[in-house]
Design a protein around this motif. Structure first.
Motif, PDB file in Angstrom:
ATOM      1  N   MET A 272       3.943   0.516 -12.906  1.00 14.76           N
ATOM      2  CA  MET A 272       3.469   1.892 -12.792  1.00 14.76           C
ATOM      3  C   MET A 272       4.598   2.833 -13.186  1.00 14.76           C
ATOM      4  O   MET A 272       5.757   2.635 -12.802  1.00 14.76           O
ATOM      5  N   VAL A 273       4.250   3.858 -13.943  1.00 13.49           N
ATOM      6  CA  VAL A 273       5.231   4.831 -14.420  1.00 13.49           C
ATOM      7  C   VAL A 273       4.885   6.198 -13.834  1.00 13.49           C
ATOM      8  O   VAL A 273       3.740   6.648 -13.929  1.00 13.49           O
ATOM      9  N   TYR A 274       5.881   6.830 -13.245  1.00 11.64           N
ATOM     10  CA  TYR A 274       5.705   8.148 -12.636  1.00 11.64           C
ATOM     11  C   TYR A 274       6.366   9.184 -13.536  1.00 11.64           C
ATOM     12  O   TYR A 274       7.526   9.033 -13.935  1.00 11.64           O
ATOM     13  N   LEU A 275       5.614  10.230 -13.837  1.00  5.57           N
ATOM     14  CA  LEU A 275       6.040  11.211 -14.825  1.00  5.57           C
ATOM     15  C   LEU A 275       6.047  12.634 -14.265  1.00  5.57           C
ATOM     16  O   LEU A 275       5.265  12.965 -13.371  1.00  5.57           O
ATOM     17  N   ARG A 276       6.915  13.469 -14.864  1.00  7.24           N
ATOM     18  CA  ARG A 276       6.858  14.914 -14.648  1.00  7.24           C
ATOM     19  C   ARG A 276       6.288  15.537 -15.916  1.00  7.24           C
ATOM     20  O   ARG A 276       6.849  15.373 -17.002  1.00  7.24           O
ATOM     21  N   PRO A 277       5.166  16.242 -15.791  1.00 11.93           N
ATOM     22  CA  PRO A 277       4.538  16.826 -16.984  1.00 11.93           C
ATOM     23  C   PRO A 277       5.401  17.932 -17.587  1.00 11.93           C
ATOM     24  O   PRO A 277       6.192  18.574 -16.878  1.00 11.93           O
TER      25      PRO A 277
ATOM     26  N   TRP B  59      -5.151   4.279 -16.982  1.00  8.85           N
ATOM     27  CA  TRP B  59      -5.606   5.289 -16.041  1.00  8.85           C
ATOM     28  C   TRP B  59      -4.460   6.226 -15.677  1.00  8.85           C
ATOM     29  O   TRP B  59      -3.287   5.916 -15.883  1.00  8.85           O
ATOM     30  N   ALA B  60      -4.834   7.380 -15.157  1.00 11.30           N
ATOM     31  CA  ALA B  60      -3.856   8.400 -14.778  1.00 11.30           C
ATOM     32  C   ALA B  60      -4.272   9.011 -13.455  1.00 11.30           C
ATOM     33  O   ALA B  60      -5.441   9.350 -13.246  1.00 11.30           O
ATOM     34  N   VAL B  61      -3.305   9.142 -12.540  1.00  9.30           N
ATOM     35  CA  VAL B  61      -3.533   9.793 -11.249  1.00  9.30           C
ATOM     36  C   VAL B  61      -2.735  11.087 -11.261  1.00  9.30           C
ATOM     37  O   VAL B  61      -1.511  11.066 -11.397  1.00  9.30           O
ATOM     38  N   PRO B  62      -3.408  12.235 -11.140  1.00  6.68           N
ATOM     39  CA  PRO B  62      -2.739  13.522 -11.362  1.00  6.68           C
ATOM     40  C   PRO B  62      -1.757  13.871 -10.249  1.00  6.68           C
ATOM     41  O   PRO B  62      -1.879  13.417  -9.115  1.00  6.68           O
ATOM     42  N   PRO B  63      -0.772  14.701 -10.579  1.00  4.51           N
ATOM     43  CA  PRO B  63       0.192  15.159  -9.572  1.00  4.51           C
ATOM     44  C   PRO B  63      -0.417  16.234  -8.681  1.00  4.51           C
ATOM     45  O   PRO B  63      -1.433  16.840  -9.015  1.00  4.51           O
ATOM     46  N   GLY B  64       0.215  16.468  -7.561  1.00  7.64           N
ATOM     47  CA  GLY B  64      -0.231  17.511  -6.640  1.00  7.64           C
ATOM     48  C   GLY B  64       0.194  17.211  -5.226  1.00  7.64           C
ATOM     49  O   GLY B  64       0.323  16.044  -4.844  1.00  7.64           O
ATOM     50  N   HIS B  65       0.450  18.263  -4.433  1.00  7.26           N
ATOM     51  CA  HIS B  65       0.884  18.102  -3.052  1.00  7.26           C
ATOM     52  C   HIS B  65       2.118  17.207  -2.947  1.00  7.26           C
ATOM     53  O   HIS B  65       2.198  16.306  -2.107  1.00  7.26           O
TER      54      HIS B  65
ATOM     55  N   SER C 102       0.805  -1.219   0.000  1.00  8.99           N
ATOM     56  CA  SER C 102       0.000   0.000   0.000  1.00  8.99           C
ATOM     57  C   SER C 102       0.841   1.273   0.000  1.00  8.99           C
ATOM     58  O   SER C 102       0.297   2.371  -0.082  1.00  8.99           O
ATOM     59  N   PHE C 103       2.173   1.126   0.083  1.00 10.95           N
ATOM     60  CA  PHE C 103       3.030   2.306   0.128  1.00 10.95           C
ATOM     61  C   PHE C 103       3.154   2.878  -1.283  1.00 10.95           C
ATOM     62  O   PHE C 103       3.691   2.251  -2.189  1.00 10.95           O
ATOM     63  N   ASP C 104       2.652   4.075  -1.474  1.00 13.17           N
ATOM     64  CA  ASP C 104       2.660   4.724  -2.779  1.00 13.17           C
ATOM     65  C   ASP C 104       2.446   6.217  -2.558  1.00 13.17           C
ATOM     66  O   ASP C 104       2.097   6.649  -1.451  1.00 13.17           O
ATOM     67  N   GLN C 105       2.630   6.999  -3.610  1.00  9.93           N
ATOM     68  CA  GLN C 105       2.412   8.437  -3.468  1.00  9.93           C
ATOM     69  C   GLN C 105       0.940   8.767  -3.347  1.00  9.93           C
ATOM     70  O   GLN C 105       0.535   9.590  -2.547  1.00  9.93           O
ATOM     71  N   HIS C 106       0.117   8.120  -4.182  1.00 11.44           N
ATOM     72  CA  HIS C 106      -1.313   8.428  -4.161  1.00 11.44           C
ATOM     73  C   HIS C 106      -2.120   7.247  -4.654  1.00 11.44           C
ATOM     74  O   HIS C 106      -1.618   6.349  -5.345  1.00 11.44           O
TER      75      HIS C 106
END
Length: 355
Positions: free
Chosen positions: A217-222, A246-252, A48-52
């Protein structure tokens, strides 16, 4: 807050979201709690450890699931107050649907009292919708700041007099009849109830049979010219040319995360995850990505996560595997968002047993 009939001792194996939130609810109900994990608490190796993580409140044609997830969302709001920490980004969740299904989805939402609205793809220009589809926005849904949740829960537990947080305690055996947990160092801990919530490794300790999955899962910088747009973008599913991404938006402080059902595969073990090459799976994701202009985004990280599903239903699983033992294998994003429901169920079990 739930009032306990009488104080009992609960041992929780696993320092992920289910274990930590169950410990919180049991402590609030007046029980003594011991939390064990083979690593630190929270454990960065937990499933369950993830950014979001995404939390939905509307499940078309499933009134029971909608009711439960609405209750889970309400509890997440209450946990923000309890932990005095922001845990959610209420940006909504958009799901792409074929246009011929939109009226039926809207009718289902109206019948359940869920707040949704149709969103045209042109209003979300950086998301890649399948041909012939439009979006349905689950207004009350959004994104959970997963890593922040875990740290906030661990801090709260560390400060509670009825909770004993014991990191670096590997569990090797569980006596389900006696409610006794055996540790690698030869010690044992007795309990009135044991919850094993050790992610995919739960099946190795107590079962029941589950199917293990691995997801890339791939983490991106827009790109810079899209950063402001992404700050208020919803989470989104059913995307890509195949409708599986699916896409989970960045923030915080989080990155943009993308993945797809097309890169989810059943595996026999979690042990070879670090050795598996991710390049072929990233390439497959890039063939039907959820975002437009993927080549303009910077890859910040690529990870492979694991989760487990019920071998019969393919969904999440909470099972009583022995008189004093309950089991909760991990179940991806839905397992994270529904963790308050599992925690509440365990508290109910304690109450029912004491009545």
């Amino acid at each position: 807050m739930r009032a306990a009939v009488s104080a009992q001792h609960v041992v929780i194996v696993g320092g992920g979201v289910t274990g930590l939130l169950t410990a919180v609810e049991c402590a609030l109900a007046g029980h003594r709690v011991t939390v064990l994990d083979r690593g630190p608490i929270p454990n960065p190796q937990s499933s369950s450890f993830d950014q979001h993580r995404v939390i939905r409140t509307f499940s078309p044609d499933d009134a029971d699931a909608t009711r439960k997830m609405t209750a889970a969302h309400r509890r997440w709001q209450e946990l923000e107050t309890l932990f005095a920490t922001r845990l959610r980004r209420p940006v909504g969740v958009v799901t792409a649907w074929p246009r011929e299904r939109l009226d039926a989805v809207a009718a289902s939402a109206a019948e359940m009292g869920a707040r949704v609205r149709t969103v045209e793809p042109r209003a979300l220009p950086h998301l890649e919708f399948p041909a012939g589809s439009a979006g349905v926005l689950d207004v009350d849904a959004g994104v959970l700041l997963a890593e922040r949740v875990l740290h906030a829960a661990a801090r709260w537990l560390a400060g509670h007099a009825a909770v004993n947080v014991r990191p670096y305690r590997e569990v090797t055996a569980i006596d389900g009849d006696r409610g006794e947990v055996g540790l690698a160092d030869g010690a044992s801990v007795g309990a009135d109830l044991v919850l094993v919530a050790a992610g995919p490794w739960t099946r190795d300790l107590v079962g029941p049979p589950v199917v293990l999955h691995r997801q890339t899962m791939v983490y991106l910088r827009p790109p810079q010219d899209t950063v402001r747009w992404w700050e208020s973008a919803p989470a989104a599913g059913g995307l890509g040319a195949d409708g599986r991404a699916w896409a989970v938006p960045p923030g915080h402080g989080t990155l943009l995360k993308i993945s797809s059902d097309a890169v989810c595969r059943a595996v026999d073990t979690t042990g070879d995850g670090d050795e598996e090459g991710q390049a072929p799976w990233v390439e497959r994701l890039a063939q039907a990505p959820p975002v437009s202009g993927l080549d303009r985004y910077t890859v910040a990280a690529i990870t492979a996560c694991h989760y487990a599903t019920d071998a019969d239903t393919g969904g999440a699983l909470l099972a009583r595997v022995a008189p004093a033992v309950w089991s909760r294998p991990a179940c991806g994003g839905s397992g994270f968002s529904s963790a308050p429901l599992v925690a509440g169920r365990i508290v109910d079990v304690l109450r029912e047993g004491a009545a």
